[in-house]
Design a protein around this motif. Structure first.
Motif, PDB file in Angstrom:
ATOM      1  N   ALA A 127       0.800  -1.214   0.078  1.00 60.24           N
ATOM      2  CA  ALA A 127       0.008  -0.187   0.148  1.00 60.24           C
ATOM      3  C   ALA A 127       0.957   1.308  -0.130  1.00 60.24           C
ATOM      4  O   ALA A 127       0.517   2.098   0.431  1.00 60.24           O
ATOM      5  CB  ALA A 127      -0.998   0.036   1.225  1.00 60.24           C
ATOM      6  N   VAL A 128       2.181   1.303  -0.465  1.00 62.66           N
ATOM      7  CA  VAL A 128       2.840   2.574  -0.607  1.00 62.66           C
ATOM      8  C   VAL A 128       2.076   3.627  -1.042  1.00 62.66           C
ATOM      9  O   VAL A 128       2.428   4.884  -0.527  1.00 62.66           O
ATOM     10  CB  VAL A 128       4.142   2.314  -1.070  1.00 62.66           C
ATOM     11  N   GLY A 181      13.729  -2.249  -1.286  1.00 64.16           N
ATOM     12  CA  GLY A 181      12.886  -1.737  -2.185  1.00 64.16           C
ATOM     13  C   GLY A 181      12.155  -2.837  -2.761  1.00 64.16           C
ATOM     14  O   GLY A 181      12.458  -4.131  -2.698  1.00 64.16           O
ATOM     15  N   GLY A 182      11.012  -2.452  -3.555  1.00 62.97           N
ATOM     16  CA  GLY A 182      10.222  -3.385  -4.180  1.00 62.97           C
ATOM     17  C   GLY A 182      10.623  -4.043  -5.157  1.00 62.97           C
ATOM     18  O   GLY A 182      10.408  -5.549  -5.188  1.00 62.97           O
ATOM     19  N   THR A 217       7.061   3.708  -7.745  1.00 66.56           N
ATOM     20  CA  THR A 217       6.285   3.846  -6.534  1.00 66.56           C
ATOM     21  C   THR A 217       7.221   3.330  -5.347  1.00 66.56           C
ATOM     22  O   THR A 217       7.267   3.463  -4.250  1.00 66.56           O
ATOM     23  CB  THR A 217       5.028   3.133  -6.665  1.00 66.56           C
ATOM     24  N   SER A 218       7.834   2.244  -5.588  1.00 64.76           N
ATOM     25  CA  SER A 218       8.641   1.353  -4.516  1.00 64.76           C
ATOM     26  C   SER A 218      10.135   0.918  -4.416  1.00 64.76           C
ATOM     27  O   SER A 218      10.547   0.111  -3.969  1.00 64.76           O
ATOM     28  CB  SER A 218       7.810   0.008  -4.596  1.00 64.76           C
ATOM     29  N   TYR A 250       7.729  -3.270   6.648  1.00 63.59           N
ATOM     30  CA  TYR A 250       7.189  -2.558   5.461  1.00 63.59           C
ATOM     31  C   TYR A 250       7.206  -1.214   5.817  1.00 63.59           C
ATOM     32  O   TYR A 250       7.488  -0.199   5.078  1.00 63.59           O
ATOM     33  CB  TYR A 250       5.846  -3.029   4.913  1.00 63.59           C
ATOM     34  N   GLY A 251       6.873  -0.865   7.257  1.00 61.72           N
ATOM     35  CA  GLY A 251       6.945   0.671   7.660  1.00 61.72           C
ATOM     36  C   GLY A 251       8.260   1.245   7.611  1.00 61.72           C
ATOM     37  O   GLY A 251       8.415   2.111   7.683  1.00 61.72           O
ATOM     38  N   GLY A 252       9.163   0.377   7.680  1.00 65.28           N
ATOM     39  CA  GLY A 252      10.439   0.983   7.640  1.00 65.28           C
ATOM     40  C   GLY A 252      10.837   1.293   6.135  1.00 65.28           C
ATOM     41  O   GLY A 252      11.491   2.325   5.864  1.00 65.28           O
ATOM     42  N   PHE A 253      10.346   0.838   5.142  1.00 63.51           N
ATOM     43  CA  PHE A 253      10.442   0.884   3.909  1.00 63.51           C
ATOM     44  C   PHE A 253       9.384   2.472   3.523  1.00 63.51           C
ATOM     45  O   PHE A 253      10.009   3.301   2.729  1.00 63.51           O
ATOM     46  CB  PHE A 253       9.799  -0.030   2.939  1.00 63.51           C
TER      47      PHE A 253
END
Length: 457
Positions: free
Chosen positions: A99-100, A159-160, A336-337, A131-134
């Motif tokens: 959900a970034v 990263g994604g 995005t990621s 994921y919140g660290g990302f």
């Protein structure tokens, strides 16, 4: 037979559980509500606010799981910070999954709402786990004007694109070596049902393989390609450094968890957002990839014990038909990621060395990006010698925050293991801190915006 889904447990514990209620002081302010996007937010502001606001980004929440707003990693950390006057804020993000594109604007909107309600903070810090660290690092790179510094804890800072490539490699190895000719789909899923069917099929092959020496060796090979360590869960007894069988048994639990959710169900959700498959293994030399792994020795020993030729299996991987990416999906994931490594303000990363969900080598990927982008002086990375994903003690978590604040106050880093351990003991005398001198191996397949050559699948 009871199978612990260690990866799911770790993720849900971080992302999908509301914190217990805190008894606030009479003049403290606790706010909950909804942003225009539909995301929930939560704010705790002590009456004696010290002027610092901490914007917390929570971990990955699977589709369909509870999605409460969160403003700290846990209740003990929350209570300690509120007692010291910190304002704590965070949102749920408007959607679950990868959900970034919702998380970043929702977190910024939460900070803006806080400012409207309580006034501008003297200092705004972004921090987050998993994921919140990302998400935190995206905020730090792309919205630096809103923050003074950041802390990424056990973050997906590769990263994604790199994450999904690294998730593809172990399942490709398992299908090739344990289910040749099966046609089990590994990417490009039409829907969640197709992903679940594929996962179920491959899990059955892996369960059968675990009962034979040959199968265990091949599972260890797949684990090594993803960087899954041999001690990756606090509930596991720590094996000796050369107890290859016990280490493989621990890896098997994590591999099964990887197949159960991230490699199939969570991938399909990300693919639906990206409009296709954003990962590939075209051109990958699996012999070279394994040779660079710190887990190579264990794989080699298990192959010898099983009487198998590691060279033959690696040749089979290198000859097997590859999985190409969908270029539009790669472009979406890069836009995005994917991280650039460009920091304007200081960032501290901390990571456990025994992480199976986001292997510690992810930190090498971000160090590579930051170095190429000229941000190395602003980045520090520190390591906790322990198994599990984000299994930091309260003291270790608060020590990371204090270390960032020290950098902001003095203009210099003091992020040595000794300094971090000293701060952790002050914050939590009952728990022995575990920061150690450590340098993770290179990430197997890094991908960032600071290296133009990474753009070519």
């Amino acid at each position: 037979m009871r199978i612990r889904l260690a990866l799911l447990t770790a993720c849900l514990a971080l992302a999908a559980t509301a914190l217990p209620a805190r008894a606030t002081a009479p003049d403290d302010t606790h706010l909950e509500g909804r942003l225009p996007s539909g995301a929930a937010y939560v704010m705790d502001v002590p009456a004696s606010w010290n002027g610092t606001v901490l914007l917390y980004s929570h971990g990955y929440t699977p589709a369909g799981a509870p999605n409460p707003a969160q403003n700290t990693p846990g209740p003990a950390v929350r209570d300690a910070l509120l007692a010291e006057g910190y304002a704590l804020i965070g949102s749920s993000y408007a959607t679950t999954g990868w959900a970034v594109t919702e998380a970043v604007p929702d977190q910024l909107a939460t900070l803006e709402l806080f400012t409207e309600r309580f006034g501008a903070a003297r200092r705004a810090l972004a921090w987050g786990t998993s994921y919140g660290g990302f998400v935190t690092t995206v905020l730090a790179e792309r919205h630096a004007a809103r923050f003074d510094g950041s802390v990424s804890m056990c973050g997906l800072v590769q990263g994604g694109v790199a994450n999904w490539n690294s998730t593809l490699d172990p399942v490709f190895a398992l299908r090739t070596l344990l289910a040749p000719g099966s046609g089990i789909r590994l990417a490009g899923f039409a829907d969640q049902a197709e992903a679940v069917t594929a996962a179920t099929s491959l899990i059955s092959k892996v369960e059968a393989a675990q009962r034979t020496p040959e199968g265990r060796a091949r599972i260890a090979l797949a684990a090594a390609l993803h960087g899954i360590p041999g001690h990756n869960d606090p509930s596991q007894p720590e094996p000796g450094p050369t107890d290859w069988r016990a280490r493989q048994a621990n890896q098997y639990t994590a591999v099964r968890g990887l197949l159960q959710l991230p490699a199939f169900g969570w991938r399909q959700e990300a693919e639906a957002r990206a409009g296709g498959n954003p990962s590939w293994n075209t051109g990958v030399d699996y012999t070279a990839l394994l040779s660079r792994s710190p887990l190579y020795k264990g794989v080699s020993e298990l192959y010898k014990e099983a009487g198998l030729s590691l060279r033959t299996d690696l040749s089979a991987l290198n000859r097997a038909p590859r999985i190409p990416a969908d270029p539009p999906a790669v472009r979406w994931m890069r836009h995005t990621s994917t991280l650039s490594g460009r920091l304007t303000d200081p960032q501290l990363n901390i990571h456990t060395t025994g992480d199976a969900l986001i292997p510690v080598e992810a930190e090498s990927a971000y160090r590579r990006a930051a170095g190429a982008a000229g941000s190395a002086r602003l980045l520090r990375q520190a390591y906790v010698d322990g198994p599990g994903h984000c299994t930091f003690t309260t003291g270790e978590t608060l020590a990371a925050l204090r270390t960032l604040e020290h950098r902001l106050d003095t203009g210099r880093w003091d992020a040595s293991p000794g300094a971090l351990n000293s701060r952790a003991r002050q914050e939590d005398p009952a728990a022995e801190p575990r920061f150690v001198a450590y340098r993770p191996a290179a990430y197997p397949r890094p991908h960032d915006l600071a290296h133009p050559s990474d753009a070519r699948p």
